[in-house]
Design an enzyme around this catalytic site. Structure first.
Site, PDB file in Angstrom:
ATOM      1  N   ILE A   1      -3.799   4.780  -2.544  1.00  0.00           N
ATOM      2  CA  ILE A   1      -3.645   3.344  -2.325  1.00  0.00           C
ATOM      3  C   ILE A   1      -4.760   2.673  -3.102  1.00  0.00           C
ATOM      4  O   ILE A   1      -5.932   3.044  -2.985  1.00  0.00           O
ATOM      5  CB  ILE A   1      -3.691   2.987  -0.819  1.00  0.00           C
ATOM      6  CG1 ILE A   1      -3.503   1.471  -0.620  1.00  0.00           C
ATOM      7  CG2 ILE A   1      -4.949   3.484  -0.153  1.00  0.00           C
ATOM      8  CD1 ILE A   1      -3.343   1.090   0.853  1.00  0.00           C
ATOM      9  N   SER A   2      -4.413   1.721  -3.956  1.00  0.00           N
ATOM     10  CA  SER A   2      -5.392   1.109  -4.855  1.00  0.00           C
ATOM     11  C   SER A   2      -6.436   0.318  -4.088  1.00  0.00           C
ATOM     12  O   SER A   2      -6.198  -0.151  -2.965  1.00  0.00           O
ATOM     13  CB  SER A   2      -4.690   0.172  -5.847  1.00  0.00           C
ATOM     14  OG  SER A   2      -3.791   0.893  -6.660  1.00  0.00           O
TER      15      SER A   2
END
Length: 220
Positions: free
Chosen positions: A67-68
């Site tokens: 997840i960025s």
């Protein structure tokens, strides 16, 4: 945005720090900031890393994906300049966090991922958040979604060696695509592509590091 312990004071402090981190990295669009304030990142992260949900850093999720970090999510979203009537394609659903933010800004979001497990879990999040303008499906993202094209905006959350031709072709005239470009084992560049009547304009935004964009479907 709520903390795990439910302490209102801690909630307010974490929210303030979260938004400060976004602004300090150049996320200034009020609509983007509002959407990111509304969508709590914590439910999208499970296991050992859940307590680090409000830190500005990428975190591992299932299927070997990530997840960025929120500031990169904000910058990519801001670069798309999403309008309320836009139809958006996201390639790389991952946890579903980015798609949930896009759904707060656009009329309709289509999101695809090569991993069935991630799509299934993302749908659960969308349902819990009452987001009914997202269509999530398992698909080879390198091919885009030609049956729904053209798209006003396209976001790619995995790195390609070059902006994928099929995705460029599915971008509406005047539309914008944001895509990380570069080798998977090196620093990549986040590129903003704008489609014109006569071709494509390219703008380099910032160095990033994303998982590679792969053809085909995953094993889970």
């Amino acid at each position: 945005m709520t903390t795990r312990d439910g302490d209102p004071g801690a909630d307010a402090e974490r929210k303030m720090q979260f938004l400060f981190a976004l602004r300090s990295h150049g996320v200034t669009d009020p609509r983007v900031l509002s959407a990111m304030e509304e969508v709590d990142r914590a439910p999208f992260i499970r296991g050992l890393f859940a307590e680090r949900a409000y830190e500005d850093m990428p975190l591992p999720i299932a299927c070997g994906q990530t997840i960025s970090q929120p500031s990169v999510v904000g910058i990519m979203t801001q670069a798309l300049k999403i309008q309320p009537r836009d139809k958006v394609l996201e390639v790389g659903t991952g946890s579903g966090y980015q798609a949930a933010i896009l759904a707060k800004l656009a009329r309709r979001v289509y999101t695809v991922d090569r991993h069935r497990r991630l799509v299934h879990e993302a749908r659960e999040h969308f349902e819990a958040l009452d987001l009914h303008n997202i269509t999530a499906m398992t698909s080879d993202g390198t091919r885009g979604l030609p049956e729904q094209a053209p798209f006003d905006k396209i976001m790619v959350t995995a790195a390609a060696e070059d902006p994928p031709g099929p995705l460029l072709a599915q971008l509406a005239i005047g539309g914008i695509m944001v895509v990380p470009v570069g080798q998977s084992d090196a620093v990549q560049s986040l590129i903003k592509v704008t489609r014109r009547d006569t071709g494509y304009d390219y703008e380099e935004l910032l160095p990033v590091r994303f998982v590679p964009l792969l053809e085909g479907l995953g094993q889970e």
